[in-house]
Motif scaffolding. Structure first.
Motif, PDB file in Angstrom:
ATOM      1  N   GLY A 157      -5.180  -0.171  -7.291  1.00  0.00           N
ATOM      2  CA  GLY A 157      -4.833  -1.532  -7.231  1.00  0.00           C
ATOM      3  C   GLY A 157      -5.400  -2.464  -5.953  1.00  0.00           C
ATOM      4  N   ALA A 488      -6.473  -0.507 -13.538  1.00  0.00           N
ATOM      5  CA  ALA A 488      -5.152  -1.082 -13.721  1.00  0.00           C
ATOM      6  C   ALA A 488      -4.412  -0.174 -14.973  1.00  0.00           C
ATOM      7  CB  ALA A 488      -5.136  -2.517 -13.883  1.00  0.00           C
ATOM      8  N   TYR A 490      -2.247   2.107 -15.323  1.00  0.00           N
ATOM      9  CA  TYR A 490      -1.525   2.934 -14.490  1.00  0.00           C
ATOM     10  C   TYR A 490      -0.648   3.934 -14.899  1.00  0.00           C
ATOM     11  CZ  TYR A 490      -2.645  -0.746 -11.148  1.00  0.00           C
ATOM     12  OH  TYR A 490      -3.450  -1.554 -10.518  1.00  0.00           O
ATOM     13  N   LYS A 520       2.863   0.792  -8.704  1.00  0.00           N
ATOM     14  CA  LYS A 520       2.447  -0.053  -9.648  1.00  0.00           C
ATOM     15  C   LYS A 520       3.396  -0.183 -10.903  1.00  0.00           C
ATOM     16  CE  LYS A 520      -0.986  -1.634  -6.958  1.00  0.00           C
ATOM     17  NZ  LYS A 520      -0.977  -3.010  -6.127  1.00  0.00           N
TER      18      LYS A 520
END
Length: 571
Positions: A157, A488, A490, A520
């Motif tokens: 991230g 991203a 996650y 995240k």
């Protein structure tokens, strides 16, 4: 090569000198310079009779040095091999692996011993693998008053790019700047690691030439400071590079000469008019004892190598067997570990499918004699067994051993059946890496793509079918998890990182990556558990402490968060 992407993914020897004075009786202690060239094959060096790279500086140094024609690494990977070089101990004793670990403080360390005798000590490295805070070489800074690294791994991230390498010219410039300030104020020990030859984006010979140019700058700086006459220089490679031999694209798995036979030059304080070739087999475990003897410092009994001064003085007639091992097949892929034994003209490799080669008649190790020369095979295997028994019951706690607290924490997260320590058995059981080398190549080929979010798609596309076909590959699961976090994604990233930890629960980096990823997703409680393990195993890695502080903030633990931020600020 593979290990770099996990986290972001070698004197004028004597001749006349020896007849005049031994290092121990010299009027003043000599300066010591150790230059390690990453991934340099012996057979590409013209001073060893090879054809390939243009290395004028090394060639000239060889004319003033002892040239060890048969020097062998104890491991085909950067971290484990350098641990052996710096401690004079075999891989079984250093406890390091190519997926990380911490150098045991109980081991004698070359820089620590030299520092204790009044030497100024400094290290300059060209790869994140050897970064003792942000990389795989935890504990390598012990004894060094200055350790120039400062790399940056992949951080889930974070838009800032990772920094995993530094070319030889830049490393040399940093070392020269240190020499300009410190060279005249007492004896020094400087270690310079040149990483150019491991670069994948240029031709191999060109990278060796670049490494040679960096060495040339260092030699010129010593001469410019007028300290070369009182400086012993060792130049060695930590390991070689397969370049497709035996099916391996890079290094880290196999123990053939392409990755284990390395160049080694030793130059003492008075230049010889001509080079002296030393034909005896020598080992990188012998380098630390050699440098200590040159400095006139007693070699600790715990060191397992021996000084090479005696070998050179005798003309190279006392041949020593050479042991090497590779744990990456087991630690990274769940296959059998490999061990090798070089004695006389033979190379024996202990594997599920054993190998025996006559390296005089068959220097390329193309004709396996394991079936046709059973008596020789049994003799070599027996010698290797006797060597391995030296390490049975060896005291000390391995850096891979999980503490009871760590086991408890992992159990609370649903990890079951975990062992206190990861398997590092020497028995050749399970999958033979020879049968799976193409798979290792695929993982290694995909690894560079995780270093930049823009290339993460490539890594995901390459690694997804790999893990779908085999769910026991730690490296593939780890790298896929990191790549998905870069995109991203996650939730999916955490699943693969969870699998990686199930396969290698001692991996501090896997714990960091999953912890940073779970932050995240908002799972702060689970993130904190993983980050607590990560900070325990990577105590100098500031980003792990910062991430743990974030988790503590969300969990309403401000005092604990403040402590972690203070720790992050220490590095």
């Amino acid at each position: 090569m593979i290990r770099r992407f996990i986290v972001g993914t070698t004197l004028v020897f004597f001749g006349i000198f020896f007849a005049v004075a031994s290092p121990a009786t010299a009027a003043s202690k000599p300066n010591l310079v150790l230059i390690t060239i990453d991934s340099a094959r012996a057979d590409r060096m013209s001073f060893l009779g090879g054809k390939g790279a243009t290395t004028p500086n090394l060639n000239h140094l060889a004319t003033e040095s002892f040239v060890f024609e048969h020097a062998y690494a104890q491991a085909p990977g950067t971290v484990v091999s350098h641990a052996t070089i710096l401690t004079g101990s075999y891989p079984q004793s250093t406890g390091l692996s190519e997926i990380g670990g911490t150098l045991a403080s109980s081991l004698p360390s070359l820089p620590d011993l030299l520092k204790g005798q009044g030497y100024k000590t400094a290290a300059f490295v060209g790869s994140i693998e050897l970064d003792p805070w942000n990389g795989l070489a935890q504990g390598f800074d012990r004894g060094f008053q200055s350790y120039d690294a400062g790399f940056r791994p992949v951080i889930p991230g974070d838009a800032k790019p990772s920094i995993t390498e530094r070319n030889g010219a830049e490393v040399a410039a940093h070392a020269i700047a240190w020499l300009n300030k410190n060279a005249q104020s007492g004896p020094f020990f400087v270690w310079v690691h040149i990483n150019d030859a491991s670069a994948a984006h240029a031709s191999y010979n060109a990278t060796l030439t670049a490494a040679d140019a960096a060495v040339g700058k260092l030699l010129a700086a010593l001469k410019g400071q007028k300290i070369d006459a009182n400086t012993a220089i060792a130049v060695v490679a930590d390991h070689g590079q397969s370049l497709g031999a035996h099916g391996e694209d890079a290094h880290g798995i196999f123990l053939y000469d392409e990755t284990i036979h390395v160049p080694l030059l030793i130059k003492l304080m008075e230049a010889q008019p001509t080079a002296k070739q030393v034909s005896a087999k020598v080992r990188l475990v012998d380098i630390a004892p050699t440098l200590l003897e040159i400095a006139g410092i007693p070699v600790p009994s715990q060191m397992q190598g021996q000084s090479l001064l005696r070998v050179a003085k005798s003309g190279g007639g006392s041949d020593q067997p050479v042991y090497s091992r590779s744990d990456l097949p087991q630690r990274g892929f769940g296959w059998s570990a490999l061990e090798s034994w070089r004695a006389g003209k033979y190379l024996y490799i202990r594997a599920p499918k054993p190998e025996l080669y006559d390296m005089v008649a068959d220097p390329a190790a193309a004709h396996n004699l394991a079936q046709s020369s059973k008596a020789t095979l049994d003799t070599m295997a027996s010698q290797l067994d006797n060597f391995d028994r030296r390490f049975n019951g060896q005291g000390g706690k391995s850096s891979s051993e999980l503490s009871s607290s760590e086991l408890q924490k992992l159990s609370s997260l649903g990890y079951v059946g975990l062992q206190a320590s990861s398997s590092t058995a020497t028995a050749a059981t399970g999958t033979d890496p020879k049968d799976k080398i193409s798979l290792a190549n695929k993982v290694a080929d995909a690894a560079p793509s995780i270093l930049a979010p823009a290339k993460a798609d490539r890594a995901v596309a390459a690694l997804t079918p790999v893990v779908a076909g085999d769910g026991n590959l730690y490296l593939a699961e780890y790298l896929l998890g990191v790549a998905l976090a870069e995109k991203a994604q996650y939730g999916e990233a955490a699943k693969h990182l969870h699998n990686a930890i199930g396969l290698q629960p001692d991996s501090g980096w896997a714990h960091y990556e999953i912890g940073a990823t779970l932050l995240k997703t908002g799972d702060f409680k689970t993130a904190a558990v993983h980050l607590e393990i990560a900070t325990n195993r990577l105590p100098g890695f500031g980003q792990a402490h910062s991430a743990l502080a974030q988790a503590y903030d969300h969990l309403g633990r401000p005092e604990d968060a403040q402590k972690e931020r203070a720790k992050a600020g220490e590095k």
